[in-house]
Design an enzyme around this catalytic site. Sequence first.
Site, PDB file in Angstrom:
ATOM      1  N   SER A 172       6.924   7.121  -3.522  1.00 18.82           N
ATOM      2  CA  SER A 172       5.775   6.844  -4.378  1.00 18.82           C
ATOM      3  C   SER A 172       6.151   7.020  -5.851  1.00 18.82           C
ATOM      4  O   SER A 172       7.037   6.322  -6.333  1.00 18.82           O
ATOM      5  CB  SER A 172       4.591   7.726  -3.977  1.00 18.82           C
ATOM      6  N   ASP A 268       1.094  -1.873   1.229  1.00 18.90           N
ATOM      7  CA  ASP A 268       1.084  -0.438   0.945  1.00 18.90           C
ATOM      8  C   ASP A 268      -0.363   0.022   0.704  1.00 18.90           C
ATOM      9  O   ASP A 268      -1.073  -0.533  -0.141  1.00 18.90           O
ATOM     10  CB  ASP A 268       1.948  -0.164  -0.285  1.00 18.90           C
ATOM     11  N   HIS A 335       1.800   4.334   3.470  1.00 20.53           N
ATOM     12  CA  HIS A 335       2.375   4.631   2.154  1.00 20.53           C
ATOM     13  C   HIS A 335       3.436   5.698   2.343  1.00 20.53           C
ATOM     14  O   HIS A 335       3.146   6.790   2.822  1.00 20.53           O
ATOM     15  CB  HIS A 335       1.282   5.120   1.209  1.00 20.53           C
TER      16      HIS A 335
END
Length: 383
Positions: A172, A268, A335
């Site tokens: 991320s 995502d 994610h």
Amino acid sequence: MVTLRWTFVVCVMLFLNIQSSEEVKLTIIESAVAKGAVCLDGSPPAYQFDQGFGDGVNKWLVHMQAGGWCHTVEDCVGRKTSPYGLGSSKLMYELNFTGLLSNQQDQNPNLYNWNRVYMRYCDGSSFTGDVEEVDHANELYFRGARVFNAIVEELMSIGMKDAQNVLFSGCSAGGLASILLCDKFHGFFSPSTKVKCIADAGYFPHVKDLSGEYRFEQYFDKIVTLHGSANSLPSGCTSNMKPGLCFFPEYTMPYINTPIFVVNSAFDTWQVANLFATNESDPDGEFTKCKNDLKECSTSQLQRLQEFRSGFLGSIDSVTKSPTEGRFINTCYTHCQTDESTWFANATSKLGDKTIAEGVDDWYNDRSEFQKIDTEHVDPHYC
């Protein structure tokens, strides 16, 4: 404007809701304070380190923690007091090593015995900020780049300078950092050291939201301005466009020389919610149920999600064509995938009959090119 004050909490919860494999001691770098390398609240940076063994003793994996960003003073004040330590090492606690950080051979067959480092994230700028002046009124320090330097220098002093093989990765906001700082990290090593980078869920495309606006661009602009990030971004990019755009991988990667492997879903979950179907672009909340549960998506909403996928694939296709680059782009509605079971054990996320771990291993060891995209599924699905 996108409201993301607490979205980084969701990223951190990814680490807390998975089966643990290993507890590793947290190391605080007290000496970094004298260099001005501090978290948002002025506390020293930190990392977790598990020593390699066997044929992995001279191999290193450095992985950067996820956790979003803060783009305003108010946002950063809230962040530094969050209970997850994303703005202060005083509030950090030890996170378990899983996925590509695991020391279990059956979960992580190619990296389990490497020296494995978890670089803890406490600055809110993907380790890029560097503002000399302190905001004393709010007790805020914007020093992410110095935090990065301090942790890497500490690691070099405890043996990483002798590394033969190195992987630099992140998830991320950490995945974005592994792109933005890939060449900088490579520069710490001798030319004989093999260094490559992995970006997991860190490829944030420059795409329009549901209303046809580029609202997320404004968000990155504010991060770069507040944290003074411009000098930490590849100069080839910032000399050709505004620094805020250089936070987007599609504009930065053409100026990066070190090989990068992109692990991402074309659907995502964080990107769908915060880049595409945002609250601002969906004021009536028509997309809310769909975002939270794919079974609630209408035919027209799935078509809009396919448009997002097309924009994502068009973006990434323009920067990962070189045979030195790798990509594993599936359609799992999730994610971050290098720190969960999808790293090695989950057959439903395979591409080319290979897991993410196997694809990364082939690419890193130059056995073959690995540039797989899921073309079987045009709709998102759970893996």
